[in-house]
Design a protein around this motif. Sequence first.
Motif, PDB file in Angstrom:
ATOM      1  N   ARG A  63      35.994   5.048  27.994  1.00 56.17           N
ATOM      2  CA  ARG A  63      35.931   6.405  27.461  1.00 56.17           C
ATOM      3  C   ARG A  63      34.512   6.700  27.026  1.00 56.17           C
ATOM      4  O   ARG A  63      33.886   5.932  26.299  1.00 56.17           O
ATOM      5  CB  ARG A  63      36.870   6.534  26.262  1.00 56.17           C
ATOM      6  CG  ARG A  63      36.904   7.905  25.665  1.00 56.17           C
ATOM      7  CD  ARG A  63      37.976   7.977  24.603  1.00 56.17           C
ATOM      8  NE  ARG A  63      37.674   7.061  23.513  1.00 56.17           N
ATOM      9  CZ  ARG A  63      37.302   7.447  22.301  1.00 56.17           C
ATOM     10  NH1 ARG A  63      37.191   8.718  22.023  1.00 56.17           N
ATOM     11  NH2 ARG A  63      37.039   6.562  21.361  1.00 56.17           N
ATOM     12  N   VAL A  64      33.986   7.823  27.490  1.00 58.09           N
ATOM     13  CA  VAL A  64      32.661   8.303  27.084  1.00 58.09           C
ATOM     14  C   VAL A  64      32.849   9.766  26.692  1.00 58.09           C
ATOM     15  O   VAL A  64      32.826  10.646  27.541  1.00 58.09           O
ATOM     16  CB  VAL A  64      31.623   8.176  28.226  1.00 58.09           C
ATOM     17  CG1 VAL A  64      30.266   8.658  27.760  1.00 58.09           C
ATOM     18  CG2 VAL A  64      31.567   6.779  28.776  1.00 58.09           C
ATOM     19  N   GLY A  65      33.118  10.003  25.411  1.00 57.44           N
ATOM     20  CA  GLY A  65      33.415  11.359  24.959  1.00 57.44           C
ATOM     21  C   GLY A  65      34.716  11.834  25.576  1.00 57.44           C
ATOM     22  O   GLY A  65      35.732  11.159  25.480  1.00 57.44           O
ATOM     23  N   ASP A  66      34.693  12.988  26.233  1.00 57.96           N
ATOM     24  CA  ASP A  66      35.906  13.490  26.884  1.00 57.96           C
ATOM     25  C   ASP A  66      35.958  13.120  28.368  1.00 57.96           C
ATOM     26  O   ASP A  66      36.803  13.614  29.104  1.00 57.96           O
ATOM     27  CB  ASP A  66      36.043  15.000  26.695  1.00 57.96           C
ATOM     28  CG  ASP A  66      34.885  15.779  27.299  1.00 57.96           C
ATOM     29  OD1 ASP A  66      33.855  15.148  27.627  1.00 57.96           O
ATOM     30  OD2 ASP A  66      34.996  17.007  27.433  1.00 57.96           O
ATOM     31  N   ILE A  67      35.081  12.241  28.782  1.00 60.93           N
ATOM     32  CA  ILE A  67      35.034  11.786  30.173  1.00 60.93           C
ATOM     33  C   ILE A  67      35.566  10.363  30.244  1.00 60.93           C
ATOM     34  O   ILE A  67      35.305   9.542  29.369  1.00 60.93           O
ATOM     35  CB  ILE A  67      33.601  11.866  30.723  1.00 60.93           C
ATOM     36  CG1 ILE A  67      33.168  13.334  30.778  1.00 60.93           C
ATOM     37  CG2 ILE A  67      33.495  11.212  32.093  1.00 60.93           C
ATOM     38  CD1 ILE A  67      31.718  13.533  31.096  1.00 60.93           C
ATOM     39  N   ARG A  68      36.334  10.076  31.293  1.00 57.30           N
ATOM     40  CA  ARG A  68      36.868   8.738  31.521  1.00 57.30           C
ATOM     41  C   ARG A  68      36.270   8.171  32.796  1.00 57.30           C
ATOM     42  O   ARG A  68      36.082   8.884  33.781  1.00 57.30           O
ATOM     43  CB  ARG A  68      38.391   8.764  31.657  1.00 57.30           C
ATOM     44  CG  ARG A  68      39.120   9.377  30.475  1.00 57.30           C
ATOM     45  CD  ARG A  68      38.872   8.576  29.208  1.00 57.30           C
ATOM     46  NE  ARG A  68      39.620   9.087  28.078  1.00 57.30           N
ATOM     47  CZ  ARG A  68      39.165   9.939  27.186  1.00 57.30           C
ATOM     48  NH1 ARG A  68      37.943  10.428  27.313  1.00 57.30           N
ATOM     49  NH2 ARG A  68      39.891  10.330  26.173  1.00 57.30           N
ATOM     50  N   VAL A  69      35.981   6.876  32.774  1.00 57.34           N
ATOM     51  CA  VAL A  69      35.414   6.186  33.930  1.00 57.34           C
ATOM     52  C   VAL A  69      36.355   5.036  34.276  1.00 57.34           C
ATOM     53  O   VAL A  69      36.662   4.206  33.419  1.00 57.34           O
ATOM     54  CB  VAL A  69      34.007   5.632  33.624  1.00 57.34           C
ATOM     55  CG1 VAL A  69      33.441   4.924  34.837  1.00 57.34           C
ATOM     56  CG2 VAL A  69      33.083   6.733  33.150  1.00 57.34           C
ATOM     57  N   ASN A  91      42.334  15.027  33.720  1.00 59.51           N
ATOM     58  CA  ASN A  91      42.413  15.002  35.181  1.00 59.51           C
ATOM     59  C   ASN A  91      42.361  13.609  35.783  1.00 59.51           C
ATOM     60  O   ASN A  91      42.686  13.446  36.947  1.00 59.51           O
ATOM     61  CB  ASN A  91      41.256  15.817  35.779  1.00 59.51           C
ATOM     62  CG  ASN A  91      41.258  17.253  35.304  1.00 59.51           C
ATOM     63  OD1 ASN A  91      42.298  17.813  34.991  1.00 59.51           O
ATOM     64  ND2 ASN A  91      40.087  17.841  35.219  1.00 59.51           N
ATOM     65  N   ILE A  92      41.939  12.621  35.046  1.00 60.45           N
ATOM     66  CA  ILE A  92      41.652  11.315  35.622  1.00 60.45           C
ATOM     67  C   ILE A  92      42.897  10.592  36.108  1.00 60.45           C
ATOM     68  O   ILE A  92      42.850   9.851  37.068  1.00 60.45           O
ATOM     69  CB  ILE A  92      40.859  10.429  34.629  1.00 60.45           C
ATOM     70  CG1 ILE A  92      40.283   9.204  35.322  1.00 60.45           C
ATOM     71  CG2 ILE A  92      41.715   9.987  33.477  1.00 60.45           C
ATOM     72  CD1 ILE A  92      38.929   9.377  35.818  1.00 60.45           C
ATOM     73  N   TYR A  93      44.022  10.793  35.472  1.00 58.17           N
ATOM     74  CA  TYR A  93      45.217  10.023  35.794  1.00 58.17           C
ATOM     75  C   TYR A  93      46.146  10.722  36.776  1.00 58.17           C
ATOM     76  O   TYR A  93      47.226  10.248  37.033  1.00 58.17           O
ATOM     77  CB  TYR A  93      45.986   9.686  34.504  1.00 58.17           C
ATOM     78  CG  TYR A  93      45.105   8.993  33.494  1.00 58.17           C
ATOM     79  CD1 TYR A  93      44.651   7.705  33.715  1.00 58.17           C
ATOM     80  CD2 TYR A  93      44.703   9.637  32.332  1.00 58.17           C
ATOM     81  CE1 TYR A  93      43.821   7.067  32.807  1.00 58.17           C
ATOM     82  CE2 TYR A  93      43.887   9.000  31.406  1.00 58.17           C
ATOM     83  CZ  TYR A  93      43.451   7.715  31.663  1.00 58.17           C
ATOM     84  OH  TYR A  93      42.644   7.089  30.760  1.00 58.17           O
ATOM     85  N   LEU A  94      45.719  11.841  37.331  1.00 55.13           N
ATOM     86  CA  LEU A  94      46.562  12.581  38.290  1.00 55.13           C
ATOM     87  C   LEU A  94      46.547  11.957  39.653  1.00 55.13           C
ATOM     88  O   LEU A  94      45.672  11.347  40.100  1.00 55.13           O
ATOM     89  CB  LEU A  94      46.111  14.041  38.358  1.00 55.13           C
ATOM     90  CG  LEU A  94      46.192  14.808  37.055  1.00 55.13           C
ATOM     91  CD1 LEU A  94      45.634  16.206  37.261  1.00 55.13           C
ATOM     92  CD2 LEU A  94      47.601  14.876  36.530  1.00 55.13           C
TER      93      LEU A  94
END
Length: 94
Positions: A63-69, A91-94
């Motif tokens: 997790r980097v703020g509201d962005i996921r890697v 959106n990352i887990y869709l």
Amino acid sequence: MISYSFDYSRRARKFMLKHEDRVHQDALEEALIHAIRRLTNEEVNTSDVIAMKGPFKGYYRMRVGDIRVIFKYSKGSIRVVAIHEIDFRGNIYL
């Protein structure tokens, strides 16, 4: 000293280009290095890294703020970091 090689998927590269004002490659790679060092017990830090389950088993989520890697890495003298996806939290887990 261990060196790192970063391999971005097409989707991850596209996200970074589209949101280059919010995601800086150098900062992201530095955060990934710290996350991997934490995973291998080389250092203690507060980076938010979790091992994934299900179809993403073997990958990690950072997790980097509201962005996921979503990434995985190989162990060795040269650590190859494969960045599977970068996206916003919803959106990352869709």
